[in-house]
Design a protein around this motif. Structure first.
Motif, PDB file in Angstrom:
ATOM      1  N   MET A   1      12.568 105.583  -7.225  1.00  0.00           N
ATOM      2  CA  MET A   1      13.926 106.018  -7.539  1.00  0.00           C
ATOM      3  C   MET A   1      14.682 106.417  -6.269  1.00  0.00           C
ATOM      4  O   MET A   1      15.880 106.190  -6.131  1.00  0.00           O
ATOM      5  N   PHE A   2      13.981 107.052  -5.311  1.00  0.00           N
ATOM      6  CA  PHE A   2      14.553 107.390  -4.002  1.00  0.00           C
ATOM      7  C   PHE A   2      13.408 107.699  -3.048  1.00  0.00           C
ATOM      8  O   PHE A   2      12.269 107.931  -3.473  1.00  0.00           O
ATOM      9  N   ASP A   3      13.726 107.682  -1.745  1.00  0.00           N
ATOM     10  CA  ASP A   3      12.697 107.998  -0.762  1.00  0.00           C
ATOM     11  C   ASP A   3      12.951 109.390  -0.168  1.00  0.00           C
ATOM     12  O   ASP A   3      13.949 110.050  -0.492  1.00  0.00           O
ATOM     13  N   LEU A   4      12.058 109.820   0.721  1.00  0.00           N
ATOM     14  CA  LEU A   4      12.150 111.167   1.266  1.00  0.00           C
ATOM     15  C   LEU A   4      13.416 111.346   2.100  1.00  0.00           C
ATOM     16  O   LEU A   4      14.052 112.411   2.062  1.00  0.00           O
ATOM     17  N   GLY A   5      13.807 110.305   2.830  1.00  0.00           N
ATOM     18  CA  GLY A   5      15.032 110.395   3.620  1.00  0.00           C
ATOM     19  C   GLY A   5      16.252 110.613   2.739  1.00  0.00           C
ATOM     20  O   GLY A   5      17.144 111.421   3.070  1.00  0.00           O
ATOM     21  N   GLN A   6      16.320 109.907   1.620  1.00  0.00           N
ATOM     22  CA  GLN A   6      17.440 110.084   0.692  1.00  0.00           C
ATOM     23  C   GLN A   6      17.425 111.479   0.071  1.00  0.00           C
ATOM     24  O   GLN A   6      18.480 112.092  -0.137  1.00  0.00           O
ATOM     25  N   LEU A   7      16.231 111.986  -0.201  1.00  0.00           N
ATOM     26  CA  LEU A   7      16.124 113.333  -0.758  1.00  0.00           C
ATOM     27  C   LEU A   7      16.590 114.376   0.252  1.00  0.00           C
ATOM     28  O   LEU A   7      17.283 115.345  -0.106  1.00  0.00           O
ATOM     29  N   GLU A   8      16.264 114.188   1.494  1.00  0.00           N
ATOM     30  CA  GLU A   8      16.708 115.132   2.528  1.00  0.00           C
ATOM     31  C   GLU A   8      18.218 115.066   2.723  1.00  0.00           C
ATOM     32  O   GLU A   8      18.878 116.096   2.965  1.00  0.00           O
ATOM     33  N   LEU A   9      18.817 113.873   2.605  1.00  0.00           N
ATOM     34  CA  LEU A   9      20.279 113.758   2.668  1.00  0.00           C
ATOM     35  C   LEU A   9      20.925 114.460   1.475  1.00  0.00           C
ATOM     36  O   LEU A   9      21.972 115.106   1.610  1.00  0.00           O
TER      37      LEU A   9
END
Length: 328
Positions: A1-9
């Motif tokens: 659904m999303f990656d760690l970079g997207q979660l941090e953004l």
């Protein structure tokens, strides 16, 4: 659904509107459960609930991807609507929110205070949601569902905060309404490479996800008559169910009486006010107390938006005063 970079953004987007919420170890709760307990205080957000994170991230992406959008429409029992109203005011958009008749008076007032146009319709959340979808087609407003990847991305930021602070948890209890919170916890845990057991919590009076989890397919219920309105779901989202079945170990069902006892415990042990759904994780942990002894336990206090009348109904009749002390 999303990656760690997207979660941090996404965490950056949320962080522009609010600071991280605390995760506290409360010794009296630890004594009560016979375990090392950490509470994630999502009752400390600007709307008093975790949902604000999803609204902020959803509308941030909507405004960037569809800049001509003038407003959003959705249905809620309260916290999702407050989230959208709060975020819409920051992005200078209109928010029209449908709620069922007899919805929480104080949550309705809060949504209006954040700038939402509020419409009461139907006997329960499902009826209000179906009417919101019909109204969206007529008005051209952007429909925001109760479950969506961008909402999950937003609320997963609380899990990122918690699990980076307490990666050594043995088990994490998470309430389930439409499923964004527990899905966010599962996905954040997996992205961080942790092995924490995640346990969902539902009401015995609104067990649609629990029944679906056991059956392996979506199971709906005819009613959702729990006083814990944040748990009052009749129709599970199939995408949420797929994530929950893959990533949660089980779903515990709690009664309204168990939720009321957990609200009292939060008040006496931490002096924090929890709404019904917010107290559900503690209610489940208390139910499973024998298996938690000596473990490190996380509890998501997902919100504190309880009407005074309901607080009085649940709490005051169950207390007695003796020798100048309130007995709980």
């Amino acid at each position: 659904m999303f990656d760690l970079g997207q979660l941090e953004l996404a965490q950056d987007v949320v962080g522009a509107a609010m600071p991280p919420t605390p995760a506290y170890a409360w010794p009296l709760l630890s004594e009560r459960l016979g375990a090392d307990v950490i509470v994630k205080h999502e009752n400390h957000t600007p709307i008093g609930a975790f949902k604000v994170r999803g609204g902020l991230v959803y509308l941030d992406r909507l405004k960037r991807e569809q800049p001509d959008t003038v407003g959003v429409i959705s249905a809620t029992r309260g916290n999702h609507g407050q989230s959208l109203a709060f975020a819409a005011s920051r992005y200078r958009m209109k928010a029209m929110i449908y709620v069922p008749s007899g919805n929480s008076v104080e949550k309705n007032r809060a949504m209006r205070a954040f700038g939402a146009e509020l419409v009461e319709y139907g006997e329960d959340f499902q009826a209000a949601r179906e009417e919101a979808y019909r109204r969206a087609e007529a008005t051209g407003l952007h429909i925001v569902p109760a479950f969506h990847p961008n909402l999950v991305l937003g609320v997963a930021t609380y899990a990122l905060e918690l699990l980076r602070k307490a990666p050594d948890l043995d088990v994490l209890y998470v309430p389930i309404g439409q499923g964004s919170g527990i899905c966010g916890c599962i996905l954040a845990r997996d992205l961080l490479g942790l092995t924490i057991e995640i346990v969902g919590v539902q009401s015995t009076e609104a067990p649609s996800y629990a029944l679906s989890f056991a059956a392996g397919t979506v199971v709906t219920t005819e009613t959702s008559n729990t006083l814990a309105d944040g748990l009052a779901t009749r129709v599970p989202d199939p995408d949420a169910l797929a994530i929950i079945r893959k990533g949660a170990s089980r779903i515990v069902q709690v009664t309204d009486d168990e939720v009321a006892a957990a609200i009292r415990a939060y008040w006496t042990d931490t002096h924090n006010l929890a709404e019904g759904a917010g107290a559900a994780a503690l209610a489940a942990a208390l139910q499973e107390k024998p298996k938690l002894r000596g473990k490190r336990v996380g509890l998501v206090l997902s919100g504190g938006n309880i009407d005074f009348e309901l607080f009085n109904r649940w709490i005051v009749p169950e207390t007695a005063v003796a020798g100048g002390k309130v007995l709980v």
